[in-house]
Scaffold this active site. Sequence first.
Site, PDB file in Angstrom:
ATOM      1  N   SER A   1       0.804  -1.234   0.000  1.00  0.00           N
ATOM      2  CA  SER A   1       0.000   0.000   0.000  1.00  0.00           C
ATOM      3  C   SER A   1       0.835   1.281   0.000  1.00  0.00           C
ATOM      4  O   SER A   1       0.288   2.362  -0.213  1.00  0.00           O
ATOM      5  CB  SER A   1      -0.922   0.034   1.209  1.00  0.00           C
ATOM      6  OG  SER A   1      -1.976  -0.863   1.017  1.00  0.00           O
TER       7      SER A   1
ATOM      8  N   LYS B   1       0.513   3.446  -2.885  1.00  0.00           N
ATOM      9  CA  LYS B   1      -0.710   4.219  -3.166  1.00  0.00           C
ATOM     10  C   LYS B   1      -0.495   5.735  -3.267  1.00  0.00           C
ATOM     11  O   LYS B   1      -0.966   6.351  -4.227  1.00  0.00           O
ATOM     12  CB  LYS B   1      -1.794   3.892  -2.130  1.00  0.00           C
ATOM     13  CG  LYS B   1      -2.312   2.449  -2.234  1.00  0.00           C
ATOM     14  CD  LYS B   1      -3.225   2.113  -1.051  1.00  0.00           C
ATOM     15  CE  LYS B   1      -3.740   0.672  -1.119  1.00  0.00           C
ATOM     16  NZ  LYS B   1      -4.516   0.320   0.080  1.00  0.00           N
TER      17      LYS B   1
ATOM     18  N   TYR C   1      -3.065  -3.145 -10.481  1.00  0.00           N
ATOM     19  CA  TYR C   1      -2.904  -2.629  -9.114  1.00  0.00           C
ATOM     20  C   TYR C   1      -2.063  -3.600  -8.278  1.00  0.00           C
ATOM     21  O   TYR C   1      -1.198  -3.206  -7.498  1.00  0.00           O
ATOM     22  CB  TYR C   1      -4.290  -2.414  -8.501  1.00  0.00           C
ATOM     23  CG  TYR C   1      -4.305  -2.344  -6.999  1.00  0.00           C
ATOM     24  CD1 TYR C   1      -3.889  -1.194  -6.333  1.00  0.00           C
ATOM     25  CD2 TYR C   1      -4.719  -3.442  -6.229  1.00  0.00           C
ATOM     26  CE1 TYR C   1      -3.886  -1.138  -4.938  1.00  0.00           C
ATOM     27  CE2 TYR C   1      -4.727  -3.394  -4.844  1.00  0.00           C
ATOM     28  CZ  TYR C   1      -4.309  -2.244  -4.209  1.00  0.00           C
ATOM     29  OH  TYR C   1      -4.306  -2.196  -2.844  1.00  0.00           O
TER      30      TYR C   1
ATOM     31  N   VAL D   1       1.315  -3.728   3.931  1.00  0.00           N
ATOM     32  CA  VAL D   1       1.171  -4.992   4.661  1.00  0.00           C
ATOM     33  C   VAL D   1       2.409  -5.885   4.635  1.00  0.00           C
ATOM     34  O   VAL D   1       2.462  -6.879   5.344  1.00  0.00           O
ATOM     35  CB  VAL D   1      -0.049  -5.831   4.193  1.00  0.00           C
ATOM     36  CG1 VAL D   1      -1.352  -5.202   4.619  1.00  0.00           C
ATOM     37  CG2 VAL D   1      -0.019  -6.097   2.712  1.00  0.00           C
TER      38      VAL D   1
HETATM   39  O1  DON Z   1      -4.736  -4.497  -1.788  1.00  0.00           O
HETATM   40  C1  DON Z   1      -4.104  -5.222  -1.034  1.00  0.00           C
HETATM   41  O2  DON Z   1      -4.694  -5.996  -0.326  1.00  0.00           O
HETATM   42  C2  DON Z   1      -2.576  -5.165  -0.883  1.00  0.00           C
HETATM   43  N1  DON Z   1      -1.932  -5.497  -2.072  1.00  0.00           N
HETATM   44  C3  DON Z   1      -2.100  -3.894  -0.316  1.00  0.00           C
HETATM   45  C4  DON Z   1      -2.652  -3.692   1.034  1.00  0.00           C
HETATM   46  C5  DON Z   1      -1.814  -2.932   1.980  1.00  0.00           C
HETATM   47  O3  DON Z   1      -0.608  -2.864   1.949  1.00  0.00           O
HETATM   48  C6  DON Z   1      -2.593  -2.326   3.092  1.00  0.00           C
HETATM   49  N2  DON Z   1      -1.767  -1.551   3.979  1.00  0.00           N
HETATM   50  N3  DON Z   1      -1.477  -1.660   5.099  1.00  0.00           N
END
Ligand code: DON
Length: 425
Positions: free
Chosen positions: A64, A67, A191, A261
């Site tokens: 994330s 983003k 994405y 994450v």
């Molecule tokens: O969209 C997702 O689930 C992951 N690829 C990214 C999520 C993420 O890193 C959330 N942040 N803490």
Amino acid sequence: MRSVIPDYLSEAVGRVESDASGQLADYIPELAAADPERLGAVFATVDGEVYGAGDVDTEFTIQSISKPFAYALALADRGFDPVLAKVGVEPSGEAFNHISLESDTGRPFNPMINAGAITTHSLAGAEGLTPTERVERVVRGLSAFAGRELRLDEAVCVSEMEHANRNLAIAYMLRGYGILAEDPRAVVEGYTRQCSVLVTARDLAMMAATLANRGVNPLSGERVVGERVVRQVLSVMSTCGMYDAAGDWATQVGIPAKSGVAGGLIGALPGQIGIATFSPRLDAHGNSVRGVSLFERFSSDMGLHVMDVPPAARAIVRSNHVVGDGPNAVRVFELQGGIGFAGAERVVRETVNTAPEEVRVVLDLSRVYAIDDVARRMVLEVVRRLTLDGHEMYLVDPESILPDPDPGDGGRVTVVRDVEHAVMA
Ligand code: DON
């Protein structure tokens, strides 16, 4: 002498090392295989100095943290209006993958939650790119922020796509609301590739430092995005970057931030530094446990909270005195420091209250290191008004802090090297 900063970082990292709380992200099986003990922290200054401790060169997926950077690229590539028409800027107070859209417009609340980030991905690059070209644009853009060529972790990408039902559901819903104009699966794949870009804590600190440095990478010197884009991105990071922990973060840490994450966490302190930490175990919000502790410590140890009130502008007028006497007397306002609105107001007030009797008036800028746009205009207006009051105006500006000064309508100013030159004039 050894620099104190790496020692400070090592000590800070050492203090959180034993904290084994939190869980690895396991909804992406490949991430559940990460080494939970990894721990690193990096500071990158806006002039390109990098300090680190622990695992600063270990690669992990950006997730994330991509983003805010993809949002920056979308704003730069498409302009503000087309992006704002599709993605809002309101904190949702929800988890990152919450399936929520604004009830009236169908827009995702903000670009940091998955719904907004999936949409933002579709807006990166020029209109009409193929999904592959768009991913290339995003990876190239992220690489420019980092100052080196980044690549993808295909295994993490495949692993996430195999379990991407929730993101697919979000994307199909976005397509239903007309927010996504393309095949939802292709956008989620793009994405997911964006989230699978490999970075190190060093890269992330440099990416954050590029934001802190108004969009210019401190090492490569490349302008990646414009200042207006950076302001937008940092604002959204500070209100939405930590999801449902954004309020706690804003009050306790107070640094525009973004987590991922895989365990990365960045903070960008405008005009000062980019910070990154890496530690894979996450709290209930999906933020790195030891990363959050480190940031709390950095913020309180070094006064990095953006809402900490800076020193008052009082000292901007260093002195206000007269040189020489009789008809040769010259009034000198000696200024210092960095001048913004509040500092310029002090200059205005000092000149108004003094109402100089001397014909010649000098504004001495030799100790001024920066002047922002509003302060520049205010100082030039002071020059113009004093000219209209019958004064001969001089600027001492050996370093061209105010290049080509034009006080406008009826104003006149002579730039001299030092006060002596104004006295001799
Ligand atoms: O969209 C997702 O689930 C992951 N690829 C990214 C999520 C993420 O890193 C959330 N942040 N803490």
